[in-house]
Design a protein around this motif. Structure first.
Motif, PDB file in Angstrom:
ATOM      1  N   PHE A  82      13.053  31.771  -8.971  1.00 22.94           N
ATOM      2  CA  PHE A  82      13.874  31.036  -8.001  1.00 22.94           C
ATOM      3  C   PHE A  82      15.335  31.014  -8.446  1.00 22.94           C
ATOM      4  O   PHE A  82      15.661  30.463  -9.492  1.00 22.94           O
ATOM      5  N   VAL A  83      16.212  31.588  -7.645  1.00 23.31           N
ATOM      6  CA  VAL A  83      17.657  31.544  -7.908  1.00 23.31           C
ATOM      7  C   VAL A  83      18.291  30.724  -6.796  1.00 23.31           C
ATOM      8  O   VAL A  83      18.150  31.063  -5.622  1.00 23.31           O
ATOM      9  N   GLY A  84      18.964  29.652  -7.173  1.00 20.97           N
ATOM     10  CA  GLY A  84      19.579  28.814  -6.139  1.00 20.97           C
ATOM     11  C   GLY A  84      19.415  27.362  -6.532  1.00 20.97           C
ATOM     12  O   GLY A  84      19.489  27.022  -7.715  1.00 20.97           O
ATOM     13  N   VAL A  85      19.193  26.512  -5.539  1.00 21.96           N
ATOM     14  CA  VAL A  85      18.961  25.103  -5.858  1.00 21.96           C
ATOM     15  C   VAL A  85      17.548  24.732  -5.422  1.00 21.96           C
ATOM     16  O   VAL A  85      17.181  24.868  -4.255  1.00 21.96           O
ATOM     17  N   LEU A  86      16.774  24.328  -6.407  1.00 27.96           N
ATOM     18  CA  LEU A  86      15.426  23.828  -6.122  1.00 27.96           C
ATOM     19  C   LEU A  86      15.582  22.332  -5.840  1.00 27.96           C
ATOM     20  O   LEU A  86      16.057  21.583  -6.691  1.00 27.96           O
ATOM     21  N   PHE A  87      15.210  21.945  -4.641  1.00 28.24           N
ATOM     22  CA  PHE A  87      15.336  20.547  -4.199  1.00 28.24           C
ATOM     23  C   PHE A  87      13.917  19.992  -4.183  1.00 28.24           C
ATOM     24  O   PHE A  87      13.090  20.429  -3.391  1.00 28.24           O
ATOM     25  N   VAL A  88      13.655  19.077  -5.103  1.00 22.94           N
ATOM     26  CA  VAL A  88      12.326  18.493  -5.169  1.00 22.94           C
ATOM     27  C   VAL A  88      12.394  17.086  -4.582  1.00 22.94           C
ATOM     28  O   VAL A  88      13.141  16.235  -5.084  1.00 22.94           O
ATOM     29  N   GLY A  89      11.626  16.857  -3.533  1.00 22.40           N
ATOM     30  CA  GLY A  89      11.484  15.515  -2.975  1.00 22.40           C
ATOM     31  C   GLY A  89      10.429  14.795  -3.792  1.00 22.40           C
ATOM     32  O   GLY A  89       9.283  15.225  -3.853  1.00 22.40           O
ATOM     33  N   LEU A  90      10.835  13.712  -4.464  1.00 17.59           N
ATOM     34  CA  LEU A  90       9.925  13.024  -5.390  1.00 17.59           C
ATOM     35  C   LEU A  90       9.586  11.638  -4.872  1.00 17.59           C
ATOM     36  O   LEU A  90      10.410  10.985  -4.228  1.00 17.59           O
ATOM     37  N   MET A  91       8.375  11.184  -5.184  1.00 14.06           N
ATOM     38  CA  MET A  91       8.029   9.773  -5.015  1.00 14.06           C
ATOM     39  C   MET A  91       7.854   9.224  -6.429  1.00 14.06           C
ATOM     40  O   MET A  91       7.088   9.774  -7.217  1.00 14.06           O
ATOM     41  N   ILE A  92       8.587   8.153  -6.741  1.00 19.62           N
ATOM     42  CA  ILE A  92       8.456   7.515  -8.054  1.00 19.62           C
ATOM     43  C   ILE A  92       7.534   6.303  -7.853  1.00 19.62           C
ATOM     44  O   ILE A  92       7.885   5.372  -7.120  1.00 19.62           O
ATOM     45  N   ASP A  93       6.366   6.332  -8.494  1.00 22.61           N
ATOM     46  CA  ASP A  93       5.398   5.261  -8.231  1.00 22.61           C
ATOM     47  C   ASP A  93       5.693   4.011  -9.073  1.00 22.61           C
ATOM     48  O   ASP A  93       6.668   3.981  -9.852  1.00 22.61           O
ATOM     49  N   ALA A  94       4.831   2.998  -8.931  1.00 27.42           N
ATOM     50  CA  ALA A  94       5.085   1.708  -9.585  1.00 27.42           C
ATOM     51  C   ALA A  94       5.053   1.821 -11.108  1.00 27.42           C
ATOM     52  O   ALA A  94       5.621   0.995 -11.822  1.00 27.42           O
ATOM     53  N   GLN A  95       4.397   2.870 -11.614  1.00 29.42           N
ATOM     54  CA  GLN A  95       4.368   3.094 -13.072  1.00 29.42           C
ATOM     55  C   GLN A  95       5.501   4.023 -13.512  1.00 29.42           C
ATOM     56  O   GLN A  95       5.472   4.586 -14.609  1.00 29.42           O
ATOM     57  N   SER A  96       6.464   4.257 -12.638  1.00 30.87           N
ATOM     58  CA  SER A  96       7.613   5.135 -12.916  1.00 30.87           C
ATOM     59  C   SER A  96       7.221   6.594 -13.113  1.00 30.87           C
ATOM     60  O   SER A  96       7.925   7.342 -13.776  1.00 30.87           O
ATOM     61  N   GLN A  97       6.089   6.985 -12.520  1.00 33.56           N
ATOM     62  CA  GLN A  97       5.685   8.393 -12.581  1.00 33.56           C
ATOM     63  C   GLN A  97       6.167   9.136 -11.341  1.00 33.56           C
ATOM     64  O   GLN A  97       5.972   8.654 -10.219  1.00 33.56           O
ATOM     65  N   PRO A  98       6.780  10.301 -11.534  1.00 33.98           N
ATOM     66  CA  PRO A  98       7.220  11.085 -10.372  1.00 33.98           C
ATOM     67  C   PRO A  98       6.133  12.012  -9.833  1.00 33.98           C
ATOM     68  O   PRO A  98       5.421  12.657 -10.605  1.00 33.98           O
ATOM     69  N   TRP A  99       6.017  12.065  -8.494  1.00 38.33           N
ATOM     70  CA  TRP A  99       5.081  12.952  -7.801  1.00 38.33           C
ATOM     71  C   TRP A  99       5.873  13.800  -6.826  1.00 38.33           C
ATOM     72  O   TRP A  99       6.812  13.306  -6.210  1.00 38.33           O
ATOM     73  N   VAL A 100       5.452  15.041  -6.636  1.00 36.97           N
ATOM     74  CA  VAL A 100       6.168  15.895  -5.684  1.00 36.97           C
ATOM     75  C   VAL A 100       5.681  15.612  -4.267  1.00 36.97           C
ATOM     76  O   VAL A 100       4.489  15.724  -3.975  1.00 36.97           O
ATOM     77  N   ILE A 101       6.608  15.247  -3.386  1.00 31.88           N
ATOM     78  CA  ILE A 101       6.299  15.130  -1.955  1.00 31.88           C
ATOM     79  C   ILE A 101       6.457  16.489  -1.303  1.00 31.88           C
ATOM     80  O   ILE A 101       5.670  16.906  -0.474  1.00 31.88           O
ATOM     81  N   GLU A 102       7.518  17.176  -1.672  1.00 30.70           N
ATOM     82  CA  GLU A 102       7.762  18.490  -1.075  1.00 30.70           C
ATOM     83  C   GLU A 102       8.798  19.230  -1.900  1.00 30.70           C
ATOM     84  O   GLU A 102       9.557  18.635  -2.664  1.00 30.70           O
ATOM     85  N   TYR A 103       8.798  20.551  -1.737  1.00 29.53           N
ATOM     86  CA  TYR A 103       9.869  21.388  -2.274  1.00 29.53           C
ATOM     87  C   TYR A 103      10.746  21.846  -1.122  1.00 29.53           C
ATOM     88  O   TYR A 103      10.249  22.155  -0.035  1.00 29.53           O
ATOM     89  N   ASN A 104      12.043  21.950  -1.385  1.00 29.63           N
ATOM     90  CA  ASN A 104      12.932  22.631  -0.455  1.00 29.63           C
ATOM     91  C   ASN A 104      13.711  23.666  -1.253  1.00 29.63           C
ATOM     92  O   ASN A 104      13.866  23.544  -2.477  1.00 29.63           O
ATOM     93  N   CYS A 105      14.218  24.660  -0.539  1.00 27.26           N
ATOM     94  CA  CYS A 105      14.813  25.801  -1.236  1.00 27.26           C
ATOM     95  C   CYS A 105      16.323  25.825  -1.099  1.00 27.26           C
ATOM     96  O   CYS A 105      16.947  26.843  -1.336  1.00 27.26           O
ATOM     97  N   ARG A 106      16.904  24.670  -0.742  1.00 24.96           N
ATOM     98  CA  ARG A 106      18.361  24.593  -0.467  1.00 24.96           C
ATOM     99  C   ARG A 106      18.805  23.156  -0.710  1.00 24.96           C
ATOM    100  O   ARG A 106      17.992  22.286  -0.977  1.00 24.96           O
TER     101      ARG A 106
END
Ligand code: AMP
Ligand code: GLY
Length: 421
Positions: free
Chosen positions: A262-286
């Motif tokens: 991947f060359v560019g900007v990887l945009f990761v949509g994250l959900m940070i849960d109550a334990q401060s753990q990040p989960w991926v909601i979605e990837y975007n390529c821009r």
């Protein structure tokens, strides 16, 4: 450096402004009337890859920055690189992470990247059993690109079923909904994370928070984004370290392994849960919009060297610091449904005169006398400050100077951050 920014929205206006601010000679293609007030624009159809290559060659372009997802998913970056034009943006194979939610979920499963449990449904006959496998109503996602409208966070099983049926029948999104993902609903605070990358190393931008619903207090339908701010305090140093080691690094490594670095900007949509753990909601390529508007306006160091290094495979890892910054989106009557076009926009000069403020044009056109609305999201009003409250106060002061009939804006941009302080 001669840079061509491809696209015509608020994101591209913001990127063009930043590239020029960082010393580049900028041309925007195709650009817009509003962008054309500040930067040279060149007409081109982004679906015509050969025409884009010809334009880039004719202008002696040393770096192309592709704004929107559709041309990336369609392989415009591949066409530019094949013509030896340095390009910031992933090729079609890597952009599939955004172009197909099924591809993204299967990729995350293969590489052990934390994300919500999901079931892929390809036929109506599979729907009831799939729905019954969830304890709570699942989130329904059309597989393909649907202009940010392909996701329904259902409140009931009935609503989930209706949304799923509308997709699978082709009524809602045509071919983009031919298969769907049903996904367990995640709970927590969302963060937009942007990693500029050459496929190996990453430069991480300030964590941003977007406001996706049309209404205050996160009510009403989803939009492309009604406001954003940086930095998001929920994304502290610990969350950052986890997000990098468990999500960003394995994603880049997985893509390399699969022969689609991947060359560019990887945009990761994250959900940070109550334990401060990040989960991926979605990837975007821009870049996300309006997040990028606040990011470029707030960034306390140049971005151009990172984008150029990513495009040529010479990126050094790092982070980009930011001042607190915010964007308030001014949207047209009717948005996120069919927006009304042609309303006269007043007060742009007064808004621009507010200190530390910048307006980016998203959906405007000039009729020879003045600007009029010409899209759902019309303007992004950005401001920065020493503190987030100061940046927000400036953005709202500037937004208050602008008027057009039917103008919609959220009054609570940044509320989550303010509630924490
Ligand atoms: P997406 O197009 O995948 O970003 O989804 C749009 C929005 O829907 C996201 O920004 C979230 O607010 C919401 N969303 C998507 N998936 C989930 C999920 N699994 N749990 C909770 N909210 C979600
Ligand atoms: N603001 C979210 C996006 O650009 O997808």
């Amino acid at each position: 450096m001669r840079v061509m920014v491809l696209g015509n929205g608020g994101r591209e206006h913001a990127l063009a402004w930043r590239m020029a601010h960082d010393g580049a000679q900028v041309v925007v293609a195709p650009g817009s009337d509003g962008i054309g007030r500040e930067h040279e624009c060149a007409a081109v159809d982004l679906r015509d890859h050969a025409a884009v290559v010809t334009l880039a060659r004719a202008r002696g372009i040393e770096l192309c920055v592709i704004g929107p997802e559709q041309p990336l998913v369609d392989g415009l970056a591949d066409a530019l690189r094949a013509a030896a034009i340095p390009c910031f943006g992933p090729g079609a194979a890597a952009a599939r992470l955004e172009g197909s939610k099924v591809d993204a979920k299967q990729f995350m499963a293969r590489h052990g990247i934390p994300t919500a449990r999901c079931v892929v449904v390809r036929e109506l006959g599979e729907l009831s059993a799939a729905l019954a496998s969830f304890e709570l109503p699942p989130v329904v996602k059309a597989d393909g690109l649907a202009a940010g409208k392909g996701v329904v966070v259902a409140q009931s099983f009935d609503e989930a079923e209706q949304a799923a049926r509308a997709c699978l029948s082709g009524a809602a999104f045509g071919a983009a909904g031919a298969q769907i993902v049903l996904e367990q609903r995640l709970v927590g605070e969302e963060v937009s994370l942007f990693a500029v990358t050459d496929g190996h190393e990453a430069v991480v931008l300030a964590p941003a928070q977007d406001h996706k619903r049309i209404g205050d207090g996160d009510t009403g339908p989803n939009t492309g984004g009604m406001g954003a701010y940086v930095p998001a305090p929920v994304f502290d140093a610990d969350v950052r370290a986890t997000a990098l080691s468990r999500i960003v690094e394995p994603t880049l490594a997985g893509l390399r392994q699969e022969g689609r670095a991947f060359v560019g900007v990887l945009f990761v949509g994250l959900m940070i849960d109550a334990q401060s753990q990040p989960w991926v909601i979605e990837y975007n390529c821009r870049f996300g919009d309006p997040e990028v508007q606040a990011l470029v306006w707030g960034a306390s160091e140049p971005l151009l060297p990172h984008l150029a290094a990513a495009a040529t495979g010479a990126l050094r890892p790092g982070v980009v610091a930011t001042r607190p910054a915010a964007t308030v989106v001014l949207a047209a009557a009717g948005y996120p449904g069919t927006p009304r076009a042609g309303d006269a926009i007043e007060g742009l000069q007064a808004a621009a005169a507010v200190p530390e403020t910048k307006l980016f044009h998203a959906g405007t056109r000039h009729d020879g006398h003045g600007f009029r609305t010409a899209g759902g999201r019309v303007l992004g009003v950005c401001a920065r400050g020493d503190t987030l409250p100061q940046a927000l106060a400036r953005a709202y002061e500037a937004a208050g100077c602008v008027h057009f009939d039917g103008m919609q804006l959220r009054r609570d941009v940044g509320a989550r951050a303010l509630a924490r302080s």
